[in-house]
Design a protein around this motif. Structure first.
Motif, PDB file in Angstrom:
ATOM      1  N   MET A   1       2.675  -0.719   0.114  1.00 19.50           N
ATOM      2  CA  MET A   1       1.449  -1.511  -0.029  1.00 19.50           C
ATOM      3  C   MET A   1       0.385  -0.959   0.907  1.00 19.50           C
ATOM      4  O   MET A   1       0.669  -0.582   2.038  1.00 19.50           O
ATOM      5  CB  MET A   1       1.726  -2.981   0.268  1.00 19.50           C
ATOM      6  N   ILE A   2      -0.868  -0.924   0.431  1.00 20.31           N
ATOM      7  CA  ILE A   2      -1.946  -0.382   1.238  1.00 20.31           C
ATOM      8  C   ILE A   2      -2.336  -1.380   2.322  1.00 20.31           C
ATOM      9  O   ILE A   2      -2.063  -2.578   2.231  1.00 20.31           O
ATOM     10  CB  ILE A   2      -3.174  -0.057   0.365  1.00 20.31           C
ATOM     11  N   SER A   3      -2.993  -0.869   3.365  1.00 23.33           N
ATOM     12  CA  SER A   3      -3.477  -1.726   4.448  1.00 23.33           C
ATOM     13  C   SER A   3      -4.867  -2.225   4.099  1.00 23.33           C
ATOM     14  O   SER A   3      -5.574  -1.664   3.267  1.00 23.33           O
ATOM     15  CB  SER A   3      -3.514  -0.944   5.756  1.00 23.33           C
ATOM     16  N   MET A   4      -5.262  -3.304   4.758  1.00 25.00           N
ATOM     17  CA  MET A   4      -6.589  -3.878   4.528  1.00 25.00           C
ATOM     18  C   MET A   4      -7.364  -3.846   5.829  1.00 25.00           C
ATOM     19  O   MET A   4      -6.814  -4.162   6.893  1.00 25.00           O
ATOM     20  CB  MET A   4      -6.467  -5.306   4.013  1.00 25.00           C
ATOM     21  N   PRO A   5      -8.653  -3.511   5.826  1.00 25.49           N
ATOM     22  CA  PRO A   5      -9.398  -3.099   4.633  1.00 25.49           C
ATOM     23  C   PRO A   5      -8.919  -1.747   4.118  1.00 25.49           C
ATOM     24  O   PRO A   5      -8.404  -0.937   4.890  1.00 25.49           O
ATOM     25  CB  PRO A   5     -10.842  -3.035   5.135  1.00 25.49           C
ATOM     26  N   PRO A   6      -9.085  -1.458   2.836  1.00 27.21           N
ATOM     27  CA  PRO A   6      -8.595  -0.200   2.285  1.00 27.21           C
ATOM     28  C   PRO A   6      -9.354   0.996   2.854  1.00 27.21           C
ATOM     29  O   PRO A   6     -10.555   0.921   3.106  1.00 27.21           O
ATOM     30  CB  PRO A   6      -8.845  -0.349   0.775  1.00 27.21           C
ATOM     31  N   SER A   7      -8.629   2.082   3.056  1.00 25.15           N
ATOM     32  CA  SER A   7      -9.254   3.305   3.533  1.00 25.15           C
ATOM     33  C   SER A   7     -10.002   3.988   2.394  1.00 25.15           C
ATOM     34  O   SER A   7      -9.887   3.607   1.224  1.00 25.15           O
ATOM     35  CB  SER A   7      -8.196   4.257   4.086  1.00 25.15           C
ATOM     36  N   GLU A   8     -10.766   5.002   2.740  1.00 24.93           N
ATOM     37  CA  GLU A   8     -11.476   5.752   1.702  1.00 24.93           C
ATOM     38  C   GLU A   8     -10.496   6.399   0.733  1.00 24.93           C
ATOM     39  O   GLU A   8     -10.744   6.465  -0.474  1.00 24.93           O
ATOM     40  CB  GLU A   8     -12.368   6.820   2.346  1.00 24.93           C
ATOM     41  N   ARG A   9      -9.350   6.838   1.279  1.00 25.49           N
ATOM     42  CA  ARG A   9      -8.323   7.422   0.408  1.00 25.49           C
ATOM     43  C   ARG A   9      -7.794   6.379  -0.582  1.00 25.49           C
ATOM     44  O   ARG A   9      -7.585   6.684  -1.762  1.00 25.49           O
ATOM     45  CB  ARG A   9      -7.187   7.965   1.266  1.00 25.49           C
ATOM     46  N   ASP A  10      -7.608   5.148  -0.100  1.00 25.82           N
ATOM     47  CA  ASP A  10      -7.152   4.074  -0.984  1.00 25.82           C
ATOM     48  C   ASP A  10      -8.185   3.788  -2.074  1.00 25.82           C
ATOM     49  O   ASP A  10      -7.834   3.551  -3.235  1.00 25.82           O
ATOM     50  CB  ASP A  10      -6.877   2.803  -0.188  1.00 25.82           C
ATOM     51  N   LEU A  11      -9.459   3.810  -1.702  1.00 25.25           N
ATOM     52  CA  LEU A  11     -10.509   3.530  -2.674  1.00 25.25           C
ATOM     53  C   LEU A  11     -10.584   4.620  -3.743  1.00 25.25           C
ATOM     54  O   LEU A  11     -10.793   4.342  -4.925  1.00 25.25           O
ATOM     55  CB  LEU A  11     -11.856   3.383  -1.963  1.00 25.25           C
ATOM     56  N   HIS A  12     -10.411   5.867  -3.324  1.00 23.53           N
ATOM     57  CA  HIS A  12     -10.409   6.952  -4.301  1.00 23.53           C
ATOM     58  C   HIS A  12      -9.189   6.843  -5.220  1.00 23.53           C
ATOM     59  O   HIS A  12      -9.283   7.135  -6.422  1.00 23.53           O
ATOM     60  CB  HIS A  12     -10.421   8.307  -3.588  1.00 23.53           C
ATOM     61  N   ALA A  13      -8.059   6.421  -4.679  1.00 26.24           N
ATOM     62  CA  ALA A  13      -6.871   6.215  -5.507  1.00 26.24           C
ATOM     63  C   ALA A  13      -7.121   5.101  -6.524  1.00 26.24           C
ATOM     64  O   ALA A  13      -6.656   5.160  -7.661  1.00 26.24           O
ATOM     65  CB  ALA A  13      -5.665   5.877  -4.626  1.00 26.24           C
ATOM     66  N   TYR A  14      -7.881   4.095  -6.119  1.00 23.87           N
ATOM     67  CA  TYR A  14      -8.241   3.012  -7.046  1.00 23.87           C
ATOM     68  C   TYR A  14      -9.119   3.550  -8.174  1.00 23.87           C
ATOM     69  O   TYR A  14      -8.904   3.236  -9.350  1.00 23.87           O
ATOM     70  CB  TYR A  14      -8.976   1.920  -6.271  1.00 23.87           C
ATOM     71  N   VAL A  15     -10.108   4.370  -7.837  1.00 26.68           N
ATOM     72  CA  VAL A  15     -10.990   4.951  -8.845  1.00 26.68           C
ATOM     73  C   VAL A  15     -10.204   5.814  -9.820  1.00 26.68           C
ATOM     74  O   VAL A  15     -10.472   5.825 -11.025  1.00 26.68           O
ATOM     75  CB  VAL A  15     -12.098   5.779  -8.160  1.00 26.68           C
ATOM     76  N   ASP A  16      -9.197   6.525  -9.316  1.00 25.84           N
ATOM     77  CA  ASP A  16      -8.405   7.439 -10.159  1.00 25.84           C
ATOM     78  C   ASP A  16      -7.224   6.757 -10.825  1.00 25.84           C
ATOM     79  O   ASP A  16      -6.368   7.428 -11.408  1.00 25.84           O
ATOM     80  CB  ASP A  16      -7.892   8.609  -9.307  1.00 25.84           C
ATOM     81  N   HIS A  17      -7.136   5.413 -10.735  1.00 30.67           N
ATOM     82  CA  HIS A  17      -6.068   4.634 -11.375  1.00 30.67           C
ATOM     83  C   HIS A  17      -4.680   5.057 -10.871  1.00 30.67           C
ATOM     84  O   HIS A  17      -3.721   5.121 -11.638  1.00 30.67           O
ATOM     85  CB  HIS A  17      -6.125   4.776 -12.904  1.00 30.67           C
ATOM     86  N   GLN A  18      -4.583   5.321  -9.562  1.00 27.77           N
ATOM     87  CA  GLN A  18      -3.324   5.754  -8.984  1.00 27.77           C
ATOM     88  C   GLN A  18      -2.595   4.643  -8.216  1.00 27.77           C
ATOM     89  O   GLN A  18      -1.502   4.874  -7.704  1.00 27.77           O
ATOM     90  CB  GLN A  18      -3.572   6.935  -8.030  1.00 27.77           C
ATOM     91  N   LEU A  19      -3.183   3.465  -8.129  1.00 29.12           N
ATOM     92  CA  LEU A  19      -2.561   2.368  -7.398  1.00 29.12           C
ATOM     93  C   LEU A  19      -1.655   1.556  -8.311  1.00 29.12           C
ATOM     94  O   LEU A  19      -1.892   1.465  -9.516  1.00 29.12           O
ATOM     95  CB  LEU A  19      -3.638   1.447  -6.805  1.00 29.12           C
ATOM     96  N   ASN A  20      -0.633   0.963  -7.707  1.00 29.65           N
ATOM     97  CA  ASN A  20       0.187   0.049  -8.492  1.00 29.65           C
ATOM     98  C   ASN A  20      -0.571  -1.267  -8.696  1.00 29.65           C
ATOM     99  O   ASN A  20      -1.654  -1.467  -8.129  1.00 29.65           O
ATOM    100  CB  ASN A  20       1.550  -0.187  -7.834  1.00 29.65           C
ATOM    101  N   ASP A  21      -0.020  -2.150  -9.477  1.00 34.88           N
ATOM    102  CA  ASP A  21      -0.739  -3.378  -9.843  1.00 34.88           C
ATOM    103  C   ASP A  21      -1.074  -4.242  -8.633  1.00 34.88           C
ATOM    104  O   ASP A  21      -2.174  -4.789  -8.526  1.00 34.88           O
ATOM    105  CB  ASP A  21       0.089  -4.186 -10.844  1.00 34.88           C
ATOM    106  N   ALA A  22      -0.126  -4.380  -7.709  1.00 34.58           N
ATOM    107  CA  ALA A  22      -0.348  -5.234  -6.539  1.00 34.58           C
ATOM    108  C   ALA A  22      -1.475  -4.679  -5.669  1.00 34.58           C
ATOM    109  O   ALA A  22      -2.362  -5.420  -5.227  1.00 34.58           O
ATOM    110  CB  ALA A  22       0.943  -5.365  -5.739  1.00 34.58           C
ATOM    111  N   ASP A  23      -1.453  -3.349  -5.410  1.00 34.36           N
ATOM    112  CA  ASP A  23      -2.486  -2.741  -4.578  1.00 34.36           C
ATOM    113  C   ASP A  23      -3.845  -2.784  -5.282  1.00 34.36           C
ATOM    114  O   ASP A  23      -4.889  -2.987  -4.636  1.00 34.36           O
ATOM    115  CB  ASP A  23      -2.116  -1.292  -4.255  1.00 34.36           C
ATOM    116  N   ARG A  24      -3.832  -2.605  -6.614  1.00 36.26           N
ATOM    117  CA  ARG A  24      -5.092  -2.657  -7.348  1.00 36.26           C
ATOM    118  C   ARG A  24      -5.740  -4.031  -7.212  1.00 36.26           C
ATOM    119  O   ARG A  24      -6.945  -4.153  -7.016  1.00 36.26           O
ATOM    120  CB  ARG A  24      -4.849  -2.322  -8.819  1.00 36.26           C
TER     121      ARG A  24
END
Length: 250
Positions: A1-24
């Motif tokens: 699970m990602i940490s909060m607030p999300p890092s820039e890497r996490d945000l880019h993973a969100y844009v690229d649809h690379q996060l699992n449902d919970a993290d999204r």
């Protein structure tokens, strides 16, 4: 699970649809409360969409059967014959000097490009041959309409084919001569596929009347609405194909 607030890497993973449902869901909750970050993420999503649309053909050109040298030679021969035929009709129109001659020329030119040929070709490359991978896949709680709205927010809603046993499972962004396009693939429990295709009408605003046509083993139902052209493409031997031909819901 990602940490909060999300890092820039996490945000880019969100844009690229690379996060699992919970993290999204965590990222979406965070963005709802942080409008400045949300605006930046939307800008990244727009950049990603433009890049995918611009590069969708080039990224997979080596695997594209349309680039086979033998097929290219065949296409060049067909194009040469078509150009000669158009020239012959044009000459006839000039010789006759009447309106009927020019109408014959227009029919020849229009018939060389049947409506939504690109939708049928996209179906073959994506749904049948699997040459172009999906940009987005639906999970158990995924939202295909939400994915499509990111790029075509004013377009018609996705058709509901649940009565025929089909549900949307994946989406792909494409680049066409008329502008960016998208194709959503529906699938039933037996693995049969139907596609929903949307693109702009092009610089000449070539909107389409409601129509239907076949190309080999495929059938396309096409229409226009909300400033876009649409097509539902399916194998013509599917029982659902006849329902698509008769429906008036899209």
């Amino acid at each position: 699970m990602i940490s909060m607030p999300p890092s820039e890497r996490d945000l880019h993973a969100y844009v690229d649809h690379q996060l699992n449902d919970a993290d999204r869901r965590l990222v979406e909750t965070y963005l709802a409360s942080n409008p400045e970050v949300a605006a930046q993420v939307r800008a990244w999503q727009q950049d990603a969409q433009q890049l995918r649309a611009a590069m969708s053909g080039a990224l997979h050109s080596t695997a594209n059967p349309e680039l086979d040298p033998a097929l290219i030679r065949q296409r060049l021969k067909r194009q040469t014959r078509r150009h000669l035929a158009s020239a012959a009709v044009l000459l006839m129109a000039v010789g006759v000097g009447g309106l009927s001659g020019w109408q014959a020329r227009e029919i020849t030119l229009v018939s060389s490009s049947p409506p939504m040929t690109d939708a049928m070709q996209a179906y073959r490359l994506i749904a049948q041959q699997g040459i172009l991978p999906a940009d987005y896949k639906v999970s158990d709680d995924g939202d295909m309409q939400g994915w499509l709205d990111r790029y075509f927010s004013r377009a018609n809603r996705l058709p509901d084919l649940s009565d025929s046993g089909f549900r949307p499972v994946s989406g792909r962004l494409l680049s066409t001569e008329q502008g960016p396009a998208a194709m959503v693939v529906y699938e039933d429990q037996s693995g049969h596929k139907i596609s929903f295709y949307v693109r702009p009408p092009g610089p000449k605003n070539n909107l389409l009347p409601r129509g239907s046509r076949s190309d080999g083993e495929l059938q396309a139902e096409y229409w226009s609405g909300a400033g876009y052209n649409y097509a539902m493409v399916s194998p013509s031997n599917l029982p659902a194909a006849q329902r698509l031909k008769q429906t008036t819901q899209f």
